[in-house]
Scaffold this motif. Structure first.
Motif, PDB file in Angstrom:
ATOM      1  N   MET A 274      33.071  -4.057  -1.530  1.00 43.72           N
ATOM      2  CA  MET A 274      32.714  -2.691  -1.124  1.00 43.72           C
ATOM      3  C   MET A 274      31.432  -2.736  -0.293  1.00 43.72           C
ATOM      4  O   MET A 274      30.418  -3.289  -0.729  1.00 43.72           O
ATOM      5  N   LYS A 275      31.529  -2.177   0.874  1.00 44.23           N
ATOM      6  CA  LYS A 275      30.363  -2.224   1.753  1.00 44.23           C
ATOM      7  C   LYS A 275      29.455  -1.023   1.472  1.00 44.23           C
ATOM      8  O   LYS A 275      29.919   0.125   1.430  1.00 44.23           O
ATOM      9  N   GLN A 276      28.176  -1.298   1.289  1.00 45.76           N
ATOM     10  CA  GLN A 276      27.224  -0.214   1.064  1.00 45.76           C
ATOM     11  C   GLN A 276      26.871   0.443   2.385  1.00 45.76           C
ATOM     12  O   GLN A 276      26.924  -0.172   3.439  1.00 45.76           O
ATOM     13  N   GLU A 277      26.504   1.705   2.309  1.00 43.25           N
ATOM     14  CA  GLU A 277      26.077   2.406   3.510  1.00 43.25           C
ATOM     15  C   GLU A 277      24.772   1.795   4.016  1.00 43.25           C
ATOM     16  O   GLU A 277      23.901   1.446   3.215  1.00 43.25           O
ATOM     17  N   LEU A 278      24.662   1.652   5.321  1.00 40.09           N
ATOM     18  CA  LEU A 278      23.454   1.049   5.882  1.00 40.09           C
ATOM     19  C   LEU A 278      22.335   2.079   5.977  1.00 40.09           C
ATOM     20  O   LEU A 278      22.581   3.256   6.239  1.00 40.09           O
ATOM     21  N   LEU A 279      21.118   1.632   5.771  1.00 38.30           N
ATOM     22  CA  LEU A 279      19.940   2.479   5.967  1.00 38.30           C
ATOM     23  C   LEU A 279      19.548   2.442   7.441  1.00 38.30           C
ATOM     24  O   LEU A 279      20.121   1.688   8.227  1.00 38.30           O
ATOM     25  N   ASP A 280      18.531   3.218   7.792  1.00 39.72           N
ATOM     26  CA  ASP A 280      17.974   3.115   9.138  1.00 39.72           C
ATOM     27  C   ASP A 280      17.488   1.688   9.385  1.00 39.72           C
ATOM     28  O   ASP A 280      17.036   1.026   8.466  1.00 39.72           O
ATOM     29  N   LYS A 281      17.547   1.270  10.629  1.00 41.65           N
ATOM     30  CA  LYS A 281      17.057  -0.075  10.948  1.00 41.65           C
ATOM     31  C   LYS A 281      15.536  -0.156  10.812  1.00 41.65           C
ATOM     32  O   LYS A 281      14.993  -1.174  10.406  1.00 41.65           O
ATOM     33  N   VAL A 282      14.874   0.939  11.182  1.00 45.76           N
ATOM     34  CA  VAL A 282      13.408   0.960  11.111  1.00 45.76           C
ATOM     35  C   VAL A 282      12.982   1.596   9.791  1.00 45.76           C
ATOM     36  O   VAL A 282      13.447   2.673   9.437  1.00 45.76           O
ATOM     37  N   GLY A 283      12.133   0.920   9.057  1.00 44.11           N
ATOM     38  CA  GLY A 283      11.540   1.488   7.843  1.00 44.11           C
ATOM     39  C   GLY A 283      10.150   2.007   8.158  1.00 44.11           C
ATOM     40  O   GLY A 283       9.475   1.465   9.035  1.00 44.11           O
ATOM     41  N   CYS A 284       9.739   3.056   7.464  1.00 41.56           N
ATOM     42  CA  CYS A 284       8.423   3.636   7.729  1.00 41.56           C
ATOM     43  C   CYS A 284       7.714   3.876   6.401  1.00 41.56           C
ATOM     44  O   CYS A 284       8.278   4.499   5.505  1.00 41.56           O
ATOM     45  N   TYR A 285       6.505   3.356   6.268  1.00 46.56           N
ATOM     46  CA  TYR A 285       5.784   3.412   4.998  1.00 46.56           C
ATOM     47  C   TYR A 285       4.376   3.954   5.214  1.00 46.56           C
ATOM     48  O   TYR A 285       3.711   3.601   6.179  1.00 46.56           O
ATOM     49  N   GLU A 286       3.978   4.832   4.294  1.00 44.62           N
ATOM     50  CA  GLU A 286       2.666   5.469   4.415  1.00 44.62           C
ATOM     51  C   GLU A 286       1.608   4.675   3.648  1.00 44.62           C
ATOM     52  O   GLU A 286       1.866   4.204   2.544  1.00 44.62           O
ATOM     53  N   PHE A 287       0.428   4.544   4.235  1.00 45.48           N
ATOM     54  CA  PHE A 287      -0.687   3.881   3.564  1.00 45.48           C
ATOM     55  C   PHE A 287      -1.955   4.702   3.755  1.00 45.48           C
ATOM     56  O   PHE A 287      -2.015   5.584   4.619  1.00 45.48           O
ATOM     57  N   LEU A 288      -2.941   4.394   2.941  1.00 47.91           N
ATOM     58  CA  LEU A 288      -4.233   5.065   3.039  1.00 47.91           C
ATOM     59  C   LEU A 288      -5.286   3.994   3.321  1.00 47.91           C
ATOM     60  O   LEU A 288      -5.286   2.939   2.675  1.00 47.91           O
ATOM     61  N   ALA A 289      -6.174   4.275   4.270  1.00 45.86           N
ATOM     62  CA  ALA A 289      -7.305   3.347   4.490  1.00 45.86           C
ATOM     63  C   ALA A 289      -8.311   3.627   3.378  1.00 45.86           C
ATOM     64  O   ALA A 289      -9.172   4.507   3.507  1.00 45.86           O
ATOM     65  N   GLU A 290      -8.148   2.925   2.266  1.00 48.03           N
ATOM     66  CA  GLU A 290      -8.995   3.167   1.094  1.00 48.03           C
ATOM     67  C   GLU A 290     -10.456   2.865   1.424  1.00 48.03           C
ATOM     68  O   GLU A 290     -10.747   1.875   2.100  1.00 48.03           O
ATOM     69  N   PRO A 291     -11.369   3.686   0.912  1.00 45.30           N
ATOM     70  CA  PRO A 291     -12.789   3.509   1.259  1.00 45.30           C
ATOM     71  C   PRO A 291     -13.326   2.096   0.972  1.00 45.30           C
ATOM     72  O   PRO A 291     -14.089   1.558   1.756  1.00 45.30           O
ATOM     73  N   PHE A 292     -12.880   1.484  -0.139  1.00 46.88           N
ATOM     74  CA  PHE A 292     -13.417   0.167  -0.474  1.00 46.88           C
ATOM     75  C   PHE A 292     -12.673  -0.961   0.248  1.00 46.88           C
ATOM     76  O   PHE A 292     -12.952  -2.129   0.032  1.00 46.88           O
ATOM     77  N   HIS A 293     -11.696  -0.585   1.094  1.00 54.67           N
ATOM     78  CA  HIS A 293     -11.018  -1.561   1.945  1.00 54.67           C
ATOM     79  C   HIS A 293     -11.530  -1.470   3.378  1.00 54.67           C
ATOM     80  O   HIS A 293     -10.927  -2.021   4.296  1.00 54.67           O
ATOM     81  N   CYS A 294     -12.633  -0.732   3.549  1.00 50.60           N
ATOM     82  CA  CYS A 294     -13.187  -0.541   4.896  1.00 50.60           C
ATOM     83  C   CYS A 294     -14.514  -1.272   5.033  1.00 50.60           C
ATOM     84  O   CYS A 294     -15.228  -1.473   4.055  1.00 50.60           O
ATOM     85  N   ASP A 295     -14.822  -1.640   6.268  1.00 48.35           N
ATOM     86  CA  ASP A 295     -16.012  -2.442   6.522  1.00 48.35           C
ATOM     87  C   ASP A 295     -17.257  -1.571   6.690  1.00 48.35           C
ATOM     88  O   ASP A 295     -17.217  -0.358   6.451  1.00 48.35           O
ATOM     89  N   PHE A 296     -18.334  -2.178   7.096  1.00 51.24           N
ATOM     90  CA  PHE A 296     -19.625  -1.501   7.264  1.00 51.24           C
ATOM     91  C   PHE A 296     -19.517  -0.279   8.176  1.00 51.24           C
ATOM     92  O   PHE A 296     -20.299   0.653   8.062  1.00 51.24           O
ATOM     93  N   ALA A 297     -18.542  -0.294   9.105  1.00 57.23           N
ATOM     94  CA  ALA A 297     -18.399   0.802  10.069  1.00 57.23           C
ATOM     95  C   ALA A 297     -17.303   1.777   9.637  1.00 57.23           C
ATOM     96  O   ALA A 297     -16.826   2.568  10.439  1.00 57.23           O
ATOM     97  N   SER A 298     -16.897   1.705   8.366  1.00 59.21           N
ATOM     98  CA  SER A 298     -15.844   2.573   7.819  1.00 59.21           C
ATOM     99  C   SER A 298     -14.476   2.335   8.460  1.00 59.21           C
ATOM    100  O   SER A 298     -13.624   3.224   8.446  1.00 59.21           O
ATOM    101  N   ARG A 299     -14.267   1.171   9.035  1.00 64.87           N
ATOM    102  CA  ARG A 299     -12.965   0.820   9.607  1.00 64.87           C
ATOM    103  C   ARG A 299     -12.246  -0.145   8.674  1.00 64.87           C
ATOM    104  O   ARG A 299     -12.872  -1.060   8.146  1.00 64.87           O
ATOM    105  N   LEU A 300     -10.936   0.063   8.531  1.00 61.85           N
ATOM    106  CA  LEU A 300     -10.121  -0.800   7.670  1.00 61.85           C
ATOM    107  C   LEU A 300     -10.322  -2.275   8.042  1.00 61.85           C
ATOM    108  O   LEU A 300     -10.271  -2.631   9.222  1.00 61.85           O
ATOM    109  N   PHE A 301     -10.539  -3.118   7.048  1.00 62.31           N
ATOM    110  CA  PHE A 301     -10.612  -4.560   7.292  1.00 62.31           C
ATOM    111  C   PHE A 301      -9.250  -5.065   7.784  1.00 62.31           C
ATOM    112  O   PHE A 301      -8.201  -4.651   7.275  1.00 62.31           O
ATOM    113  N   MET A 302      -9.264  -5.992   8.734  1.00 63.35           N
ATOM    114  CA  MET A 302      -8.020  -6.582   9.247  1.00 63.35           C
ATOM    115  C   MET A 302      -7.214  -7.250   8.118  1.00 63.35           C
ATOM    116  O   MET A 302      -5.987  -7.218   8.119  1.00 63.35           O
ATOM    117  N   GLY A 303      -7.882  -7.860   7.168  1.00 64.73           N
ATOM    118  CA  GLY A 303      -7.182  -8.494   6.047  1.00 64.73           C
ATOM    119  C   GLY A 303      -6.370  -7.479   5.255  1.00 64.73           C
ATOM    120  O   GLY A 303      -5.211  -7.733   4.893  1.00 64.73           O
TER     121      GLY A 303
END
Lengths: 280, 280
Positions: free
Chosen positions: A1-30
């Motif tokens: 039985m073949k399952q219905e396919l989802l969209d090819k593109v997935g989209c996920y929401e994230f938050l730039a958490e304050p303690f994941h940001c650098d001295f300039a309040s920008r998200l760390f690349m890591g």
């Protein structure tokens, strides 16, 4: 039985958490890298070829290359979205793209594009450590999800060439917090260690525009990591070549990481990386 | 005009992300600490005395002490909840509690309690670095949110006593990724550095049951951090006292971190911590 396919593109929401940001309040690349890996994980799990399916079958995805190019980094408390899709799949490698943006691309809001990512993954057998045929999973299900139309307008990872002038600039030890569930040094930790080679003062005057990394071999807790850096233009290229290719305001560095395992004196390459900064 | 008050207890959902888990697929204590700080941040912002209100007014919350006690750590991909509430508030200090559990405590599902946390916070003026009267914010609004009935059945942070036998076990440097938006070494990074003092093999045979940390002074990128460790029972206490108080299967360590700033040879204490492991 073949399952219905989802969209090819997935989209996920994230938050730039304050303690994941650098001295300039920008998200760390890591941390951004971590969010991309999460998005890849959610996307493949939702579609039946993720770690949840692979792990009990002694298989796993292994990140081989990652390139991230940013116009701007999310600021502290910014909500942002990571879209991800599989661009191509071959027997032993698949390439997955990322788009990092301020809103879902449904046209409802003005969308700010923060940047893009490109990655290459292999699948291995966790017992034999040998490559696995990606198409052996659910009769090549991943092929149903290949999306070639969606743009990802950044260069793929290049082969980072190290010249003879690469200089050993740092040696570090690896500890408990560096190690992931596979017992290897975590992919994201390498990103942090590479970016730690540059001083806080350097980040005050330079924007990290492009980061790329290739994972060559695995390292383990207790391994000693050596970092070699070569500035592009100082090395293989002549002054003239360098000045033609790189405008003055850009600075590029190639980085090689090697490991020396405990009770060993053999030095083995584990990572190559290239970073590109723009003078602010 | 008085705004309607929210619930005293805030509840926030988190995911034990796979790359935030250790070799045994259990959430790292450092990442749990980060989630508690996020919950505190969301809770106080929602109620009008958080960083969003304070920052433009040149004030900030400063974490002074944190104690976390766990029965079990969330496993990779577990969804969990952090409940948080203010237990007391005085002029210069407020204490905030945390409960980490598997479902919202509304009785709808069997609830697993992972553990609890207790913290102490001060408020400072970011320009003068002097303490600020917490009750000066919105006419003592925080008093409306004090919740004394909800249980948090763990010991508060103790004053960690270091004996004469504390041994210098590690010296590390601090880099770009260690630094937060205030330009100081991030509270969570100290947690990671402390827990990195114990080897992967030690974690394979021991469960980190309690972690506590007191932030004594600030350190900055470029500072060198020295780690001193003393095993409880080896030091201040006699063998007999130690064996009465600590059953054999428990191991406790006191840790002191000092800094030596660049171009300085003065050693200043920045952190005290105490960790308690249970033999598996």
């Amino acid at each position: 039985m073949k399952q219905e396919l989802l969209d090819k593109v997935g989209c996920y929401e994230f938050l730039a958490e304050p303690f994941h940001c650098d001295f300039a309040s920008r998200l760390f690349m890591g941390h951004l890298g971590n969010h991309l890996l999460n998005a890849a994980d959610f996307h493949s799990n939702d579609r039946g070829y993720g770690m949840n399916y692979l792990m009990p079958r002694h298989k796993t995805w292994v990140l081989s290359r990652l390139a991230i190019e940013m116009q701007e980094m999310p600021k502290s408390y910014d909500k942002f979205y990571v879209e991800t899709w599989v661009e191509s799949a071959m027997k032993y490698f698949t390439s997955r793209n990322f788009k990092i943006c301020s809103s879902v691309s449904d046209g409802s809001e003005a969308e700010k594009v923060y940047g893009y990512g490109k990655s290459v993954w292999a699948m291995i057998d966790t017992e034999t450590r040998q490559p696995v045929d990606i198409f052996s999973i659910h009769d090549g299900l991943i092929k149903e999800y290949i999306e070639t139309e969606k743009p990802c307008p950044i260069a793929a990872s290049s082969r980072v060439k190290m010249g003879k002038n690469a200089e050993l600039v740092r040696t570090i030890h690896t500890y408990y917090n560096d190690v992931d569930v596979n017992g290897h040094i975590n992919s994201v930790k390498y990103i942090e260690h590479v970016l730690d080679l540059f001083d806080l003062d350097y980040y005050k005057t330079h924007f990290l525009q492009r980061f790329e990394i290739a994972y060559v071999a695995e390292s383990h807790q207790g391994d000693q990591l050596n970092f070699y850096v070569e500035k592009v233009g100082d090395g293989g290229k002549t002054e003239k070549e360098a000045s033609v290719n790189e405008p003055q305001k850009m600075e590029e560095f190639c980085i090689k990481i090697t490991k020396i395992s405990q009770n060993s004196d053999i030095e083995v390459e584990v990572v190559r990386s290239k970073v590109k900064f723009i003078k602010k």
